[in-house]
Design a protein around this motif. Structure first.
Motif, short mmCIF file in Angstrom:
data_model
loop_
_atom_site.label_atom_id
_atom_site.label_comp_id
_atom_site.label_asym_id
_atom_site.label_seq_id
_atom_site.Cartn_x
_atom_site.Cartn_y
_atom_site.Cartn_z
N GLU A 39 -13.06 45.32 -2.63
CA GLU A 39 -14.08 46.33 -2.90
C GLU A 39 -14.79 46.74 -1.61
O GLU A 39 -15.06 47.92 -1.38
CB GLU A 39 -15.12 45.77 -3.89
CG GLU A 39 -14.63 45.63 -5.31
CD GLU A 39 -14.81 46.93 -6.09
OE1 GLU A 39 -15.60 47.78 -5.65
OE2 GLU A 39 -14.16 47.08 -7.14
N MET A 42 -12.63 49.03 0.29
CA MET A 42 -12.57 50.36 -0.32
C MET A 42 -13.85 51.15 -0.10
O MET A 42 -13.83 52.39 -0.10
CB MET A 42 -12.27 50.24 -1.82
CG MET A 42 -10.86 49.77 -2.12
SD MET A 42 -10.37 50.04 -3.84
CE MET A 42 -11.53 48.97 -4.70
N LYS A 52 -9.48 53.87 -6.30
CA LYS A 52 -10.32 52.69 -6.47
C LYS A 52 -10.24 52.17 -7.91
O LYS A 52 -10.20 50.96 -8.14
CB LYS A 52 -11.76 53.03 -6.07
CG LYS A 52 -11.89 53.35 -4.59
CD LYS A 52 -13.27 53.90 -4.22
CE LYS A 52 -13.33 54.27 -2.75
NZ LYS A 52 -14.62 54.86 -2.35
#
Length: 302
Positions: A39, A42, A52
């Motif tokens: 995460e 991203m 995502k």
């Protein structure tokens, strides 16, 4: 949300009113530290909300599959071959590398190597050469990810071109080595549609199809800031309206051939050269002047 066709292919379709599930919404357990790490990676990517969401779904599927196995539920391996479509510079290669890294860290891939290939790596010069080159490339990718960008180039020469032999061999290798490697093909939407028509069994081999939309003007401005910062430049705040107008014009004139992030990188590099010419007229340069890209630098870069 996901739409599944009759052939079993999953198409990721985002509802603009839907909020993506964030890692922060998931149970705060140490075993999800990998997802949280992904995460964070991203977060550095501008836009790509559909990607995502896809990556979170892939992580969740792998995690729950593992739990099902631990619970004694017979679980067959899922084919994870993917097809990426999108115009130039929309993040297809970045996505492939990120997904390969995640699968490696999840232990879904025996080796986890990421191999990038193009037409020249598969297509030979005489009958039989192409099939051997393609088989050798797949063998090298076993246990990892094989990424073929501009895959439609394999269909460039029509029926008599050796590219068709490469396509047919890929289909056979995907059948012979199910779950032993992941093949990701990428290319422009129109060209990829023709590419898939070259072998009737090709499209059904890809359970995951994801389209990368063009970046919005606001996202492209963010990308410009990132690229400028990488090169130790800053974009003058008062001239951002000029850069916005240039981006809008390029998008309008280029149409579906607009290269998104690549166009922005070219704009920044041209502006840096123009800035250098502009500063040559001065004998003294402050650090701020050496870093600042002004509106006139972008205007002259057109």
């Amino acid at each position: 949300m996901k739409q599944t066709s009759k052939e079993g292919r999953i198409h990721v379709v985002l509802n603009p009113k839907e909020k993506p599930v964030l890692a922060a919404d998931w149970p705060d357990q140490p075993e999800h530290s990998l997802l949280r790490s992904i995460e964070q990676e991203m977060e550095a990517l501008i836009g790509l909300s559909g990607l995502k969401t896809l990556i979170r779904e892939l992580y969740a599927s792998a995690y729950i599959s593992k739990k099902r196995t631990e619970a004694g539920i017979e679980t067959k391996g899922h084919m994870l071959h993917m097809l990426f479509t999108g115009n130039p510079g929309t993040g297809k290669t970045t996505a492939a590398r990120l997904i390969a890294s995640m699968f490696k860290r999840l232990g879904l891939l025996e080796k986890g190597q990421f191999i990038e290939a193009e037409r020249a790596d598969l297509v030979g010069e005489y009958i039989g050469h192409t099939a051997q080159k393609t088989r050798d490339l797949v063998k090298k990718a076993l246990g990892g990810v094989l990424f073929i960008d501009e895959a439609y180039s394999l269909a460039r020469g029509g029926e008599k071109d050796f590219g068709k032999e490469a396509i047919d061999t890929l289909v056979k290798q995907m059948e012979d080595h199910q779950n032993s490697f992941i093949l990701i093909l990428a290319g422009y939407p129109r060209e990829m549609a023709h590419f898939l028509s070259m072998n009737p069994g090709l499209q059904s081999r890809f359970p995951l199809i994801h389209h990368f939309p063009d970046y919005s003007v606001d996202e492209l401005l963010q990308i410009a800031d990132v690229i400028a910062a990488e090169k130790k430049y800053e974009i003058d705040h008062d001239s951002r309206h000029i850069l916005t107008a240039i981006i809008e014009q390029e998008k309008r004139l280029s149409g579906f051939r607009f290269a998104n992030g690549r166009n922005i990188r070219t704009l920044i590099e041209k502006a840096a050269r123009r800035q250098a010419v502009r500063l040559m007229a001065q004998s003294v340069h402050s650090k701020k002047e050496l870093k600042m890209l002004k509106g006139e630098d972008f205007q002259l870069s057109q």
